[in-house]
Design a protein around this motif. Structure first.
Motif, short mmCIF file in Angstrom:
data_model
loop_
_atom_site.label_atom_id
_atom_site.label_comp_id
_atom_site.label_asym_id
_atom_site.label_seq_id
_atom_site.Cartn_x
_atom_site.Cartn_y
_atom_site.Cartn_z
N ARG A 66 -29.17 20.06 97.76
CA ARG A 66 -27.85 19.60 97.33
C ARG A 66 -28.02 18.48 96.30
NH1 ARG A 66 -23.89 21.83 100.56
NH2 ARG A 66 -24.63 22.57 102.56
N TYR A 67 -27.17 18.51 95.30
CA TYR A 67 -27.18 17.48 94.27
C TYR A 67 -25.84 16.79 94.24
CZ TYR A 67 -31.47 19.35 92.25
OH TYR A 67 -32.75 19.75 92.05
N ASN A 68 -25.86 15.51 93.98
CA ASN A 68 -24.65 14.73 93.81
C ASN A 68 -24.33 14.72 92.32
OD1 ASN A 68 -22.52 13.04 93.96
ND2 ASN A 68 -23.64 11.30 94.83
N LEU A 69 -23.27 15.33 91.95
CA LEU A 69 -22.93 15.46 90.53
C LEU A 69 -22.29 14.20 89.96
CD1 LEU A 69 -21.55 19.12 90.49
CD2 LEU A 69 -23.80 18.31 89.82
N SER A 70 -21.95 13.27 90.80
CA SER A 70 -21.38 12.04 90.27
C SER A 70 -22.46 11.13 89.70
CB SER A 70 -20.59 11.31 91.37
OG SER A 70 -21.46 10.96 92.42
N GLU A 71 -23.72 11.34 90.10
CA GLU A 71 -24.83 10.55 89.55
C GLU A 71 -25.36 11.21 88.30
OE1 GLU A 71 -27.79 10.29 92.55
OE2 GLU A 71 -26.45 9.39 94.01
N ASN A 77 -28.11 12.89 86.87
CA ASN A 77 -29.30 13.60 87.33
C ASN A 77 -30.28 13.90 86.19
OD1 ASN A 77 -28.50 13.76 90.06
ND2 ASN A 77 -27.12 15.45 89.55
#
Length: 167
Positions: free
Chosen positions: A138-143, A145
């Motif tokens: 899972r990736y946090n798209l608010s950061e 990347n």
């Protein structure tokens, strides 16, 4: 007196049996003028009556022609109106047919787009399998990347920096 004069003199008389009868009475000039004027008046009156009758016939013909032209225009307008109505009914039939086709396609789309159908096609036809929870990343798209390369900024020329600043 000659024979002609005598015949002329006696031409006014005719015999009826043993009696002499006046056949034509000589008219005086005034009476002759009156009769001529009366004939002229009668002739003029008759000419006027004929002219009036001719004018009446002419006006009747004009009215008949106007009615005929109006009728032709009305019939032509009605026939074009009926043709347009026929086209409208044909188009309405086509619209109704397309609406029913559209409804059938919408039902088919809803059937195909259901989650159960998608899962069934993915597993059975495409050979896909569900992943275990530990295999999912899972990736946090608010950061951010994807950090930018710092070396690339240093290598830019002066013109590129001016261009970036202006545009």
């Amino acid at each position: 007196m000659g024979i002609e004069m005598r015949e002329k003199k006696y031409s006014e008389y005719r015999t009826l049996g043993s009696n002499a009868v006046v056949t034509e009475r000589p008219l005086h000039r005034e009476e002759q003028k009156k009769q001529k004027e009366l004939k002229k008046v009668k002739i003029n009156r008759r000419i006027k009556q004929l002219e009036i009758a001719k004018e009446q016939k002419k006006s009747i013909i004009q009215v008949a022609v106007a009615i005929l032209i109006t009728g032709i225009i009305t019939i032509g307008g009605n026939s074009s109106l009926y043709a347009k109505q026929d086209q409208v009914s044909d188009l309405n039939g086509q619209i109704n047919e397309l609406k029913s086709d559209n409804e059938a396609l919408n039902l088919k789309l809803l059937k195909v787009a259901s989650l159960d159908n998608i899962k069934n096609v993915a597993e059975n036809q495409l050979g896909m399998v569900n992943q275990d929870a530990k295999e999912v990343v899972r990736y946090n798209l608010s950061e951010n990347n994807f950090p930018e390369e710092n070396g690339k900024n240093e290598k830019q020329s002066i013109f590129a920096k001016i261009k970036d600043a202006l545009f």
